[in-house]
Motif scaffolding. Structure first.
Motif, mmCIF file in Angstrom:
data_model
loop_
_atom_site.group_PDB
_atom_site.id
_atom_site.type_symbol
_atom_site.label_atom_id
_atom_site.label_comp_id
_atom_site.label_asym_id
_atom_site.label_seq_id
_atom_site.Cartn_x
_atom_site.Cartn_y
_atom_site.Cartn_z
ATOM 1 N N GLY A 1 -48.091 16.684 -29.697
ATOM 2 C CA GLY A 1 -47.489 16.955 -30.923
ATOM 3 C C GLY A 1 -46.632 16.808 -31.520
ATOM 4 O O GLY A 1 -45.423 15.603 -31.507
ATOM 5 N N ASN B 1 -44.111 13.470 -32.173
ATOM 6 C CA ASN B 1 -43.220 13.852 -33.260
ATOM 7 C C ASN B 1 -41.410 13.802 -33.372
ATOM 8 O O ASN B 1 -40.955 12.495 -34.142
ATOM 9 N N SER C 1 -52.834 9.458 -36.541
ATOM 10 C CA SER C 1 -52.167 11.126 -36.413
ATOM 11 C C SER C 1 -51.059 11.506 -36.443
ATOM 12 O O SER C 1 -50.016 10.650 -36.913
ATOM 13 N N ASP C 2 -50.959 12.225 -35.162
ATOM 14 C CA ASP C 2 -49.019 12.505 -35.190
ATOM 15 C C ASP C 2 -47.948 11.219 -35.355
ATOM 16 O O ASP C 2 -47.512 11.731 -35.966
ATOM 17 N N ILE D 1 -48.499 9.563 -39.089
ATOM 18 C CA ILE D 1 -47.437 10.216 -39.836
ATOM 19 C C ILE D 1 -46.395 10.595 -39.799
ATOM 20 O O ILE D 1 -45.565 10.295 -40.995
ATOM 21 N N SER D 2 -46.099 10.787 -38.547
ATOM 22 C CA SER D 2 -44.223 10.864 -38.347
ATOM 23 C C SER D 2 -43.242 9.540 -38.908
ATOM 24 O O SER D 2 -42.181 9.855 -39.321
#
Lengths: 276, 315
Positions: A110, A114, A140-141, A144-145
């Motif tokens: 992750g 990111n 997921s990562d 979210i990023s």
């Protein structure tokens, strides 16, 4: 891969409006839908960019016929997106351009993903009216990023892609929760691979059941943008990096995408149509 | 593997990460000095417990792709069911797709819950000799989304491996999400401590899928996971009315056959796109028993046979 840090370049500089293409489920046709949305907008005269943030499975360069191209940099050190057409109205950035070979895998956890996503969002010298962002499946990562970093940019919202079957709808339902939690506007749901006309007997065989996407849209009270049937010609075009919209302009799939674009940007349509 | 302490900041790289204590996210964290000193890279005490559980499982089979939507979950469920046709064998399915867990639906176990006891978490039993564990069983509603970064997903996977009481298995089939990231690195790290582990790679015929699947093969080679072979799914669509075969996902660059040849791997089988399979998966039915004469059923049984032969050849 070049690694440069340009901390002062704001997020999505040079981009007019941004549309995210999300799913939750893999293999529903996010990348294909991204390319068709971009191509349809481009066909109406807009300058369009595609940002491919699928780091493990970047499909966009092949689909638009620019696999293997090099990415140039500006004097300030930002990446110039790769143009997919002579008129320079369709440009792409993908991690695929930075890999040495087809077998090269991005095997990152992750935090490293990111960091790459942040770079992809801040270090590209775009000059486009619309940016379509292709994402990997999941919540997921990467997702979210992306959400964290694009808060300051004019994001129209997200188009969610599903196939009709419940296994897909389950995951897309979770993606809707993700959108709600992160405050992203849901522009609507596309039900992809919905129905298939057997070329031999014309009996429409709904391979993967039908209607799941439309039901989800109704339940979640979001727009249902349209049902895209399976068209082997579309698959072939994405395989070969050819422009499906040009080659099969009158096909049912093209019609659906024209309709989708009208729903997304409709009121500007007349102003922007140009002779190609 | 990495672990994120309770008081860690949001982008904690994990105490076992190379960047522990040194990442920009570490600034201000109360654990920063400890991490930077390298003390946290001591062996994970849970490893022993994980290995103990895994040692009760004879063969671990990872179902990988790289590409989403090629049928990993379908193949995992069908292969597990095929392996479980031998009632003398105990089979488990571990669903480590944390964001998109499909196994509860595919196996018809959506309403089931996981119970915990002194021996650990009991998996959900689909039949006498087939059990499954998925995060899907731990979610309260169908709307619940698991929006976790890597370290938290890794923690869940470790918990599954440490706490699920399979009560010894002959085969554990592990269904994975698409990609080559946290989940894959973690599961391989843990399973490698308790061999034998091997992978089957699922693809569909088109180049856009192969692009991702080649990377998955690279991944397996980098982490030293042997590959039993490649399964090509959705090879052709057979019209239920006129039986015409159409290659909806054309093998423009040779498909699974070419991929197998260029990677030096066996092609375990080619499975057709049968609309009844998707319907069975949506309703949690066992396609193998519902349609015993379907080409896909025969295909899955054949692939299961090859997997059994591979496992037996290891002894």
């Amino acid at each position: 891969m070049r690694c440069h840090h340009n901390r002062f370049w704001p997020v999505l500089q040079g981009v007019g409006k941004t549309i995210l293409v999300l799913s939750g489920k893999g293999g529903v046709g996010k990348s294909t839908a991204t390319v068709q949305i971009a191509a349809t907008l481009r066909g109406k005269g807009y300058r369009v960019g595609i940002l491919d943030v699928d780091l493990c499975g970047p499909s966009i360069p092949r689909m638009v016929g620019v696999e293997g191209k090099d990415v140039l940099t500006t004097p300030e050190g930002n990446w110039v997106p790769v143009y997919a057409d002579n008129e320079k109205r369709l440009s792409i950035i993908s991690i695929a351009f930075f890999l040495d070979s087809k077998t090269d895998a991005v095997i990152w956890r992750g935090p490293k993903k990111n960091a790459m996503i942040k770079q992809l969002l801040t270090s590209v010298a775009w000059d486009v009216d619309y940016l379509i962002v292709d994402t990997p499946p999941g919540t997921s990562d990467e997702h979210i990023s992306v959400m964290e970093n694009i808060k300051s940019a004019p994001v129209m919202g997200a188009v969610l892609v599903t196939t009709p079957q419940m296994v897909a709808v389950d995951d897309v339902n979770r993606e809707l929760t993700f959108c709600k939690r992160t405050g992203i506007n849901v522009l609507g749901i596309i039900e992809n691979m919905s129905g298939f006309v057997c070329p031999s007997c014309s009996e429409c065989s709904n391979i993967l059941a039908t209607g799941g996407g439309e039901q989800l849209a109704a339940k979640a009270k979001v727009s249902f943008l349209g049902r895209v049937p399976i068209d082997p010609n579309l698959v072939r075009c994405t395989e070969e990096g050819k422009n499906f919209l040009d080659m099969f302009a009158g096909s049912p799939v093209s019609e659906v995408y024209h309709n989708i674009i009208y729903q997304l940007v409709g009121e500007n349509q007349e102003e922007m149509e140009v002779e190609n | 593997m990495s672990s994120v302490p309770q008081d860690a900041p949001e982008h904690c790289p994990g105490t076992n990460s190379e960047d522990a204590g040194k990442a920009s996210a570490c600034a201000g964290c109360p654990n920063q000095q400890v991490c930077a000193s390298g003390a946290t890279k001591a062996p994970d005490p849970d490893l022993g417990a994980v290995k103990e559980r895994l040692d009760t499982i004879k063969y671990k089979i990872l179902v990988l792709s790289g590409k989403g939507g090629v049928g990993k979950s379908t193949v995992s469920a069908m292969l597990a069911r095929a392996l479980a046709l031998d009632e003398t064998k105990e089979v488990g399915i571990l669903d480590i797709d944390i964001c998109g867990p499909s196994q509860p639906r595919v196996l018809g176990a959506e309403e089931e819950k996981v119970h915990s006891s002194g021996a650990g978490w009991s998996p959900v039993y689909i039949s006498e000799n087939l059990a499954v564990m998925s995060i899907g069983f731990l979610l309260n509603s169908a709307d619940d989304a698991v929006i976790w970064r890597g370290p938290k997903k890794n923690g869940m996977i470790k918990q599954f491996l440490r706490d699920v009481d399979w009560d010894s298995l002959d085969y554990l089939v592990v269904d994975t999400p698409p990609g080559t990231s946290d989940e894959h690195l973690s599961i391989v790290q843990y399973l490698s401590a308790s061999p034998p582990v091997a992978a089957v790679i699922v693809t569909t015929p088109q180049e856009v899928a192969l692009l991702d699947v080649r990377k998955e093969i690279t991944f397996c080679r980098k982490v030293n996971i042997p590959i039993i072979g490649i399964i090509e799914n959705m090879t052709t669509f057979v019209c239920p009315k006129c039986k015409t075969e159409t290659a909806i996902f054309p093998a423009t660059t040779g498909g699974g056959t070419q991929l197998a040849a260029e990677s030096g791997l066996p092609l375990l089988g080619q499975l057709p796109l049968d609309p009844r399979i998707a319907r069975a998966c949506d309703h949690g039915q066992n396609f193998l028993t519902e349609e015993p004469d379907a080409p896909a059923t025969l295909g899955y049984k054949e692939i299961a046979k090859k997997i059994i032969e591979y496992c037996q050849s290891l002894s």
